[in-house]
Design a protein around this motif. Structure first.
Motif, short mmCIF file in Angstrom:
data_model
loop_
_atom_site.label_atom_id
_atom_site.label_comp_id
_atom_site.label_asym_id
_atom_site.label_seq_id
_atom_site.Cartn_x
_atom_site.Cartn_y
_atom_site.Cartn_z
N LYS A 84 0.83 -1.21 0.00
CA LYS A 84 0.00 0.00 0.00
C LYS A 84 0.86 1.26 0.00
O LYS A 84 0.52 2.25 -0.64
CB LYS A 84 -0.94 0.00 1.19
N ILE A 85 1.98 1.22 0.70
CA ILE A 85 2.88 2.37 0.71
C ILE A 85 3.49 2.57 -0.67
O ILE A 85 3.61 3.70 -1.16
CB ILE A 85 3.97 2.20 1.79
N CYS A 86 3.86 1.46 -1.32
CA CYS A 86 4.44 1.56 -2.66
C CYS A 86 3.42 2.05 -3.69
O CYS A 86 3.80 2.68 -4.68
CB CYS A 86 5.00 0.21 -3.10
N GLU A 87 2.15 1.76 -3.47
CA GLU A 87 1.10 2.21 -4.39
C GLU A 87 0.76 3.69 -4.22
O GLU A 87 0.12 4.27 -5.09
CB GLU A 87 -0.17 1.38 -4.18
N ASN A 88 1.20 4.28 -3.16
CA ASN A 88 0.90 5.68 -2.90
C ASN A 88 1.55 6.55 -3.97
O ASN A 88 2.77 6.58 -4.10
CB ASN A 88 1.40 6.07 -1.51
N GLN A 89 0.76 7.26 -4.74
CA GLN A 89 1.26 8.03 -5.87
C GLN A 89 2.16 9.18 -5.42
O GLN A 89 3.19 9.45 -6.02
CB GLN A 89 0.09 8.58 -6.69
N LEU A 90 1.77 9.88 -4.36
CA LEU A 90 2.56 11.00 -3.88
C LEU A 90 3.94 10.55 -3.43
O LEU A 90 4.95 11.16 -3.73
CB LEU A 90 1.83 11.71 -2.74
N LEU A 91 3.97 9.43 -2.72
CA LEU A 91 5.24 8.92 -2.23
C LEU A 91 6.12 8.46 -3.38
O LEU A 91 7.32 8.72 -3.40
CB LEU A 91 5.00 7.78 -1.24
N SER A 92 5.54 7.79 -4.36
CA SER A 92 6.35 7.34 -5.49
C SER A 92 6.85 8.52 -6.31
O SER A 92 7.97 8.49 -6.82
CB SER A 92 5.56 6.36 -6.37
N ASP A 93 6.04 9.58 -6.44
CA ASP A 93 6.50 10.78 -7.14
C ASP A 93 7.67 11.43 -6.40
O ASP A 93 8.62 11.90 -7.02
CB ASP A 93 5.38 11.80 -7.28
N THR A 94 7.61 11.42 -5.09
CA THR A 94 8.69 11.98 -4.29
C THR A 94 9.97 11.18 -4.48
O THR A 94 11.05 11.74 -4.67
CB THR A 94 8.30 12.00 -2.80
N PHE A 95 9.85 9.85 -4.45
CA PHE A 95 11.04 9.02 -4.67
C PHE A 95 11.60 9.22 -6.07
O PHE A 95 12.81 9.26 -6.26
CB PHE A 95 10.71 7.55 -4.44
N ARG A 99 15.34 10.38 -7.04
CA ARG A 99 16.16 9.60 -7.96
C ARG A 99 16.67 10.48 -9.10
O ARG A 99 17.81 10.37 -9.52
CB ARG A 99 15.36 8.42 -8.52
N HIS A 100 15.78 11.34 -9.60
CA HIS A 100 16.15 12.24 -10.69
C HIS A 100 17.28 13.19 -10.25
O HIS A 100 18.20 13.45 -11.00
CB HIS A 100 14.92 13.05 -11.13
N LEU A 101 17.19 13.70 -9.04
CA LEU A 101 18.24 14.59 -8.53
C LEU A 101 19.56 13.85 -8.35
O LEU A 101 20.63 14.39 -8.63
CB LEU A 101 17.81 15.21 -7.20
N LEU A 102 19.50 12.62 -7.88
CA LEU A 102 20.72 11.86 -7.64
C LEU A 102 21.39 11.43 -8.94
O LEU A 102 22.61 11.37 -9.03
CB LEU A 102 20.43 10.64 -6.77
N VAL A 103 20.60 11.13 -9.97
CA VAL A 103 21.15 10.69 -11.24
C VAL A 103 21.85 11.84 -11.95
O VAL A 103 22.91 11.67 -12.56
CB VAL A 103 20.04 10.07 -12.13
N GLU A 104 21.29 13.04 -11.88
CA GLU A 104 21.87 14.19 -12.57
C GLU A 104 23.22 14.57 -12.01
O GLU A 104 24.11 15.00 -12.72
CB GLU A 104 20.94 15.40 -12.50
N LYS A 105 23.41 14.44 -10.73
CA LYS A 105 24.67 14.86 -10.11
C LYS A 105 25.64 13.78 -10.18
O LYS A 105 26.38 13.27 -10.66
CB LYS A 105 24.44 15.23 -8.65
#
Length: 105
Positions: A84-95, A99-105
């Motif tokens: 249920k936590i993984c299905e949470n859209q807001l939480l997955s968007d935050t992750f 991830r996007h910030l970590l990949v760019e740097k």
């Protein structure tokens, strides 16, 4: 301006000056503002945060206990809760953002 008008004006100015000096003496005699009036509100906030922290620790302990012993907690297992936590859209968007910030740097 006549002499009598000047005298009236001087008297008026002196009266205004006296009123300010009287006001400053009244405010100086007052006690300074203290925080004791709001102390009950601060104590209530602290109690709320302590209760919230205690509740979160207890829920985390129940989750870990449910995960280790595979026992359901209010008919929910640890696996269903993580799903249920993984299905949470807001939480997955935050992750995804992190991830996007970590990949760019």
């Amino acid at each position: 301006m006549t002499e009598s008008e000047m005298q009236e004006r001087r008297a008026y100015i002196q009266a205004v000056r006296d009123s300010f000096s009287d006001a400053s003496s009244h405010t100086a005699s007052r006690q300074p503002y203290t925080w004791e009036e709001k102390e009950e509100e601060v104590v209530g906030r602290r109690a709320f945060w302590k209760l919230r922290l205690l509740l979160s620790i207890m829920l985390f302990a129940a989750f870990v206990l449910s995960d280790r012993t595979k026992t359901p907690f209010f008919s929910l297992t640890a696996d269903t809760l993580t799903d249920k936590i993984c299905e949470n859209q807001l939480l997955s968007d935050t992750f995804d953002s992190f991830r996007h910030l970590l990949v760019e740097k």
